[in-house]
Scaffold this motif. Structure first.
Motif, PDB file in Angstrom:
ATOM      1  N   TYR A  34       1.007  -1.560   0.070  1.00  0.00           N
ATOM      2  CA  TYR A  34      -0.096  -0.437  -0.364  1.00  0.00           C
ATOM      3  C   TYR A  34       0.560   1.434  -0.051  1.00  0.00           C
ATOM      4  CZ  TYR A  34      -3.460  -3.359   1.768  1.00  0.00           C
ATOM      5  OH  TYR A  34      -4.125  -4.033   1.773  1.00  0.00           O
ATOM      6  N   SER A  35       1.882   1.071   0.922  1.00  0.00           N
ATOM      7  CA  SER A  35       2.611   2.613   0.979  1.00  0.00           C
ATOM      8  C   SER A  35       3.858   2.990  -0.176  1.00  0.00           C
ATOM      9  CB  SER A  35       3.670   2.382   1.989  1.00  0.00           C
ATOM     10  OG  SER A  35       4.453   3.367   1.980  1.00  0.00           O
ATOM     11  N   GLU A  36       3.365   3.589  -0.443  1.00  0.00           N
ATOM     12  CA  GLU A  36       4.375   4.910  -1.134  1.00  0.00           C
ATOM     13  C   GLU A  36       5.988   5.649  -0.770  1.00  0.00           C
ATOM     14  OE1 GLU A  36       1.948   7.805  -3.356  1.00  0.00           O
ATOM     15  OE2 GLU A  36       0.495   5.929  -4.395  1.00  0.00           O
ATOM     16  N   LEU A  37       6.075   4.756   0.329  1.00  0.00           N
ATOM     17  CA  LEU A  37       7.516   5.832   0.434  1.00  0.00           C
ATOM     18  C   LEU A  37       8.806   4.442   0.277  1.00  0.00           C
ATOM     19  CD1 LEU A  37       8.195   7.304   3.044  1.00  0.00           C
ATOM     20  CD2 LEU A  37       8.421   4.821   4.352  1.00  0.00           C
ATOM     21  N   SER A  38       9.745   5.104  -0.235  1.00  0.00           N
ATOM     22  CA  SER A  38      10.561   4.298  -0.715  1.00  0.00           C
ATOM     23  C   SER A  38      11.191   3.117   0.420  1.00  0.00           C
ATOM     24  CB  SER A  38      11.654   5.047  -0.889  1.00  0.00           C
ATOM     25  OG  SER A  38      12.729   4.981  -0.430  1.00  0.00           O
ATOM     26  N   TYR A  39      11.712   2.220   0.050  1.00  0.00           N
ATOM     27  CA  TYR A  39      12.610   1.061   0.960  1.00  0.00           C
ATOM     28  C   TYR A  39      13.213   1.294   1.448  1.00  0.00           C
ATOM     29  CZ  TYR A  39      10.311  -2.311  -2.469  1.00  0.00           C
ATOM     30  OH  TYR A  39       9.745  -2.691  -3.181  1.00  0.00           O
ATOM     31  N   ASP A  40      14.155   2.388   0.868  1.00  0.00           N
ATOM     32  CA  ASP A  40      15.002   2.983   1.714  1.00  0.00           C
ATOM     33  C   ASP A  40      14.788   4.101   3.002  1.00  0.00           C
ATOM     34  OD1 ASP A  40      16.642   1.703   0.129  1.00  0.00           O
ATOM     35  OD2 ASP A  40      17.701   3.687  -1.239  1.00  0.00           O
ATOM     36  N   ASP A  41      13.842   4.709   2.408  1.00  0.00           N
ATOM     37  CA  ASP A  41      13.297   6.375   4.147  1.00  0.00           C
ATOM     38  C   ASP A  41      12.656   4.858   4.625  1.00  0.00           C
ATOM     39  OD1 ASP A  41      13.856   7.780   2.353  1.00  0.00           O
ATOM     40  OD2 ASP A  41      12.218   8.450   1.305  1.00  0.00           O
ATOM     41  N   PHE A  42      12.120   4.470   4.411  1.00  0.00           N
ATOM     42  CA  PHE A  42      11.291   3.790   5.293  1.00  0.00           C
ATOM     43  C   PHE A  42      11.818   2.307   6.166  1.00  0.00           C
ATOM     44  CE2 PHE A  42       9.592  -0.675   7.077  1.00  0.00           C
ATOM     45  CZ  PHE A  42       8.553  -0.526   7.683  1.00  0.00           C
ATOM     46  N   TRP A  43      13.200   1.963   5.868  1.00  0.00           N
ATOM     47  CA  TRP A  43      14.012   1.340   6.946  1.00  0.00           C
ATOM     48  C   TRP A  43      15.517   2.273   7.504  1.00  0.00           C
ATOM     49  CZ3 TRP A  43      13.446  -2.764   7.751  1.00  0.00           C
ATOM     50  CH2 TRP A  43      12.343  -4.048   6.120  1.00  0.00           C
ATOM     51  N   LYS A  44      15.480   3.653   6.745  1.00  0.00           N
ATOM     52  CA  LYS A  44      15.711   4.657   8.217  1.00  0.00           C
ATOM     53  C   LYS A  44      15.176   4.774   9.761  1.00  0.00           C
ATOM     54  CE  LYS A  44      17.919   7.153   3.895  1.00  0.00           C
ATOM     55  NZ  LYS A  44      17.435   7.841   3.300  1.00  0.00           N
ATOM     56  N   TYR A  45      13.490   4.557   9.591  1.00  0.00           N
ATOM     57  CA  TYR A  45      13.273   5.315  10.498  1.00  0.00           C
ATOM     58  C   TYR A  45      13.515   3.808  11.706  1.00  0.00           C
ATOM     59  CZ  TYR A  45       9.932   8.332   7.845  1.00  0.00           C
ATOM     60  OH  TYR A  45       9.074   9.468   7.002  1.00  0.00           O
ATOM     61  N   SER A  46      13.165   4.517  13.013  1.00  0.00           N
ATOM     62  CA  SER A  46      13.433   3.660  14.734  1.00  0.00           C
ATOM     63  C   SER A  46      12.561   1.969  14.148  1.00  0.00           C
ATOM     64  CB  SER A  46      13.332   4.698  15.222  1.00  0.00           C
ATOM     65  OG  SER A  46      11.685   4.694  15.279  1.00  0.00           O
ATOM     66  N   LYS A  47      12.108   1.507  14.886  1.00  0.00           N
ATOM     67  CA  LYS A  47      11.635   0.445  14.998  1.00  0.00           C
ATOM     68  C   LYS A  47      10.305   0.775  15.723  1.00  0.00           C
ATOM     69  CE  LYS A  47      14.365  -3.283  16.374  1.00  0.00           C
ATOM     70  NZ  LYS A  47      14.555  -4.542  17.011  1.00  0.00           N
TER      71      LYS A  47
END
Ligand code: RAT
Ligand code: ZN
Length: 421
Positions: free
Chosen positions: A58-71
């Protein structure tokens, strides 16, 4: 005493299937001794890799941006996408709610912080006690990889002190990635440099024996791609033939093989990036026929292989099929597989394992599976009942216990017969 009324049979089965304690023979959980390696709690439940994969639908966020976030932030994004913007109907999403509810949380709230708040003062040990009691899981088999440095550290110090958690030695890298594995073994002091020869295989056997003992392994295991074969002049065959199988026989341990994973189809998804693939069961058949004393615990990932594996299990009493693995751990697949396996194998297989990575999942994975197991057993009993066969409560408990841990124990007892004293 025989249960004469059909309603009594039904009621007894559904109660026993809910309540009898189970041994969970394959998980990725750890005891509290392993500190942060034991994953538990709201955020870990939400960032489970099954849900991460669903989030990216569903999300349009890039993979890289997602993995940069905290848990915590990742958990919030997943909560928003899978629980707030739409209803949590998938197996993995609905499972979170089952776990929350059974642990006493009010699941009518859409506010993630309400759930976080409820467990904020819990310790890992308290949560383990609550979860094991709610799930009625009496023993949890871990996945223990000594080549993982942080895990190894724990074993080299206090190790595991919780007797409800049992060990299983995991050896994927030895079989599939010898370059990485040999470097790590060398770092641990095993003389494995250079060409594969008798000296090297001897050192690998020494590693397997020392670490099986250290982790208290109930079996040695690996998961494999579907296209590996056995009997050629390849590394995998040599490793199995010259190191792994001789050690299993010497120590009296079963070998667990989970066949049919295609790793990192989409590396951007990290842990969630693996896929299933149809397997060539030649490997299994060749190992089973050439080592009749070796007990094999087997699961396959492709639905297309289930029929073949079930039939193969009938041909070899050293093959014990287990679990509905990974993408097969869904309501409809568990129904289909359990029904069919029971039709061909009766009680001579292990219907389920949880594969949990996060503690509280023991609750939903076992509750959902117990429901299906109970329905299947009721429908099979129905036939024998209609033939005039009377079942007692003792019969029902005996049969379910065979599925919930008895069969796994028998496999280990049979394996122990080859043990060198
Ligand atoms: O089911 C899972 O969580 C997978 O990621 C794998 O760990 C698999 O179960 C395995 O043990 O290889
Ligand atoms: Zn697993």
């Amino acid at each position: 005493t025989p249960l004469r009324k059909w309603e009594d049979v039904e009621r007894t089965v559904s109660l026993a299937a809910k309540e009898l304690p189970v041994t969970d023979m394959h998980t990725h959980l750890f005891s509290a001794d392993f500190k942060e390696q034991l994953l538990w709690g709201v955020d870990e439940l939400l960032i489970y890799h099954y849900l991460t994969a669903e989030y990216f639908r569903y999300s349009e966020l890039s993979y890289d941006d997602f993995w940069k976030y905290s848990k915590q932030q990742q958990a919030e994004l997943i909560w928003q996408e899978l629980f707030v913007k739409r209803s949590p109907v998938s197996e993995a999403a609905s499972g979170v709610l089952t776990a929350f509810r059974r642990l006493g949380l009010d699941t009518s709230s859409r506010d993630i912080n309400i759930y976080r708040e409820a467990w904020k003062n819990r310790t890992a040990s308290e949560q383990i006690d609550k979860v094991l009691a709610a799930a009625r899981v009496k023993e949890v088999v871990m996945t223990n990889d000594p080549l993982d440095r942080s895990e190894r550290e724990v074993w080299l110090h206090q190790g595991n002190t919780d007797t409800r958690f049992l060990g299983a030695l995991r050896i994927d890298a030895l079989l599939l990635n010898w370059t990485v594995a040999s470097a790590e073994l060398a770092a641990m002091g095993y003389q494995v440099e250079g060409e594969w020869n008798d000296g090297v295989s001897g050192e690998v056997r020494r590693f397997l024996k020392e670490w099986s003992a250290k982790v208290g392994a109930l079996y040695i295991a690996a998961s494999l791609p579907g296209d590996v074969r056995f009997g050629g002049r390849d590394h995998l065959t040599a490793m199995l033939e010259e190191a792994v199988i001789p050690v299993c026989l010497e120590l009296g341990l079963p070998l667990g093989l989970m066949i049919g994973v295609r790793r990192q189809v989409n590396p951007s998804l990290k842990l969630a990036g693996d896929m299933s693939m149809k397997a060539d069961l030649q490997l299994l058949e060749a190992v089973a026929v050439s080592h009749p004393d070796l007990q094999l615990l087997i699961t396959v990932l492709a639905r297309e292989n289930q029929h073949e594996l079930t039939v193969l299990s009938r041909k070899f009493r050293n093959i014990t099929l287990f679990g509905c693995w990974w993408f097969l751990h869904t309501e409809s697949m568990i129904q289909e597989l359990t029904r069919f396996r029971t039709e061909l194998l009766g009680f001579s297989y292990i219907p389920q394992h949880s594969d949990c990575r996060v503690l509280e999942q023991l609750i939903n994975k076992w509750e959902h599976s117990r429901t299906v197991i109970s329905e299947v057993l009721v429908s099979k009993y129905k036939r024998v009942y209609e033939s005039g066969w009377l079942l007692s409560e003792e019969d029902i408990v005996r049969d379910l216990n065979e599925w919930f841990g008895g069969r796994f124990a028998v496999v280990r007892q049979n394996a122990a017969k080859t043990k060198v004293r």
